[in-house]
Design an enzyme around this catalytic site. Structure first.
Site, PDB file in Angstrom:
ATOM      1  N   HIS A  62      12.841  47.326  44.072  1.00 33.09           N
ATOM      2  CA  HIS A  62      12.828  46.489  45.277  1.00 33.09           C
ATOM      3  C   HIS A  62      11.426  46.636  45.873  1.00 33.09           C
ATOM      4  CE1 HIS A  62      17.118  47.842  45.247  1.00 33.09           C
ATOM      5  NE2 HIS A  62      17.383  46.662  45.724  1.00 33.09           N
ATOM      6  N   ASP A 107      11.042  49.762  47.948  1.00 33.11           N
ATOM      7  CA  ASP A 107      11.089  51.073  47.269  1.00 33.11           C
ATOM      8  C   ASP A 107       9.686  51.532  46.930  1.00 33.11           C
ATOM      9  OD1 ASP A 107      13.811  50.471  46.910  1.00 33.11           O
ATOM     10  OD2 ASP A 107      13.504  49.834  44.832  1.00 33.11           O
TER      11      ASP A 107
END
Ligand code: XUL
Ligand code: CO
Length: 445
Positions: A101, A104
């Site tokens: 993501h 992240d």
């Protein structure tokens, strides 16, 4: 380069009898099954969010994970160092794909510009490591569920301003995925759903979601991103009801909004269980629509009703998955992404290796068993025979749409009470057990 995982060398194939815990018992990357190397069948990916960012906290306690490479800050230096640790992990475990993501990998900034700038800087670091480690991006995605602004959803938020923020975030996440040569991009509707219908205009929210996805398709074309777009079904958690409930719901939504040509599905085992289905069911539904794109490989705990994201170690599950994958002729752009986390008690860095070895070996063995079941042919034959009555002239005419209720009535009158056959369910389970429990063949080298 300094070693983040000291004392762990490259994990090698040792074979079923090997007593070194840090070795593969079944996963032999270059070993061939049905004439194709295991690595190509399985297309394993590690996910950044669990592997690098999950501190192993739970609702009752703080994180326990020991991550010596992570100083706990939101700095870009820390974010770059983490990428280094991740790629060292990938090369030691022998996984050549990953998923992430946006949030992240790179910290959010004070403004949209700063956030995008942070992402670009880390994408450059990822790009460098991908090249030197010969690793590919299976898919990227945007985290549209963590920030408080998405409390009521992103593409289905009642606020048009939140919708616009989500659009900007997805635009940049697609850019990042494109730049990294991503083979796909996932839309998991983190908070796209509702907690109560008392404050929700469901049809309107669904229209907004379709408009959002259409814009993403238009953007993909505009920038020339050729990776696949996937929807990832999940029935609940974090919301009471998630709009992308299961494979059938997603397919219906995509068909209704004329998006089925643009999307396939990313099916996750634990999400299937939460929807009251088996992973096998979800894979069959997706594959029947020609829309089985990729798989998030994990499993739930039989005694817990949540998305526990256990590493997949159940051979019946991995065998069932690989039977469907082999039957559809393998993945095109997708793969097996370990969307799985260690238990809170497995907090040492080396547990990342044990966890992935367990998952990779379980899938390698599932692949071997599935191939043996196919070679043996009895299971497929029994399935085929069960429908043999449909292979005659009558069955063919019905399947071709040529029969009528009247023509079938005269057939029923002539043929009398139909002869029924046993479904042989227990025999079939016993047959599967012969392969799962037996000494399944090794890959050929
Ligand atoms: C959440 C989940 C996500 C998606 C990507 O349950 O599975 O991590 O896979 O957003
Ligand atoms: Co997932």
């Amino acid at each position: 380069m300094s070693e983040f995982f000291e004392g762990v060398s490259k994990i090698e194939f040792g074979g079923p009898e090997c007593d070194d815990a840090l070795s593969f018992k079944w996963y032999d990357a270059e070993g061939e099954v049905e004439g194709i190397p295991m690595r190509q069948h399985l297309r394993f990916a590690a996910c950044y969010w669990h592997t690098m960012r999950n501190t192993l906290g739970d609702p009752f306690g703080a994180g326990t994970a020991r991550m010596p490479w992570d100083d706990g800050t939101e700095s870009l230096e820390n974010a770059s160092r983490r990428v280094g640790a991740f790629f060292e992990f990938l090369s030691k475990i022998g996984i050549d794909r990953y998923c992430f993501h946006d949030r992240d990998v790179a910290p959010a900034g004070e403004s949209i510009e700063e956030t995008h700038d942070n992402l670009n800087q880390i994408v450059a670091v990822l790009e460098g490591h991908q090249r030197t480690h010969d690793v590919r991006l299976l898919w990227g995605t945007a985290c549209l569920f963590d920030h408080p602004r998405y409390v009521h959803g992103a593409a289905t938020s009642p606020s048009v301003d939140v919708f616009a923020h989500a659009a900007s975030q997805v635009r940049r996440a697609i850019d990042a995925t494109h730049r990294l040569g991503g083979e796909g991009y996932v839309f998991w509707g983190g908070r796209e759903g509702y907690d109560t219908l008392l404050n929700t205009d469901m049809p309107r929210e669904l229209k907004h979601l379709a408009a959002f996805l259409r814009m993403a398709v238009a953007y993909k074309r505009e920038i020339g991103f050729e990776g696949a777009f996937y929807l990832e079904p999940k029935p609940k958690e974090p919301t009471t009801h998630q709009y992308d409930f299961d494979a059938a719901t997603c397919l219906n939504f995509l068909r209704e909004h004329e998006l089925l040509d643009e999307f396939s599905l990313n099916i996750e085992t634990n999400h299937a269980t939460l929807a009251g289905h088996s992973i096998e069911h979800e894979l069959h539904v997706a594959a029947a629509a020609g829309a089985l794109g990729s798989i998030d490989a994990n499993m739930g705990h039989p005694q817990l009703g949540w998305d526990t994201d256990h590493f997949p170690t159940d051979l019946y599950v991995t065998t069932a998955v690989m039977r469907v994958v082999l039957q559809m002729g393998g993945f095109e752009t997708g793969g097996l992404n370990f969307d799985a986390k260690r238990r809170r008690g497995s907090f040492e860095p080396v547990d990342l290796f044990h966890a992935h070895i367990a998952g990779m070996d379980a899938f390698a063995r599932g692949l071997l068993i599935a191939a043996e079941i196919r070679k043996d042919g009895r299971l497929d034959q029994m399935l085929h025979d069960r429908y043999a009555s449909w292979d005659g002239a009558l069955g063919r005419s019905i399947e071709a749409g040529e029969a009528t209720l009247e023509s079938l009535e005269s057939h029923a009158m002539q043929s009398g009470e139909p002869a029924l056959q046993s479904g042989r369910e227990e025999l079939l389970h016993a047959l599967v057990n012969q392969f799962v429990g037996g000494s399944s063949g090794a890959a050929r080298r």
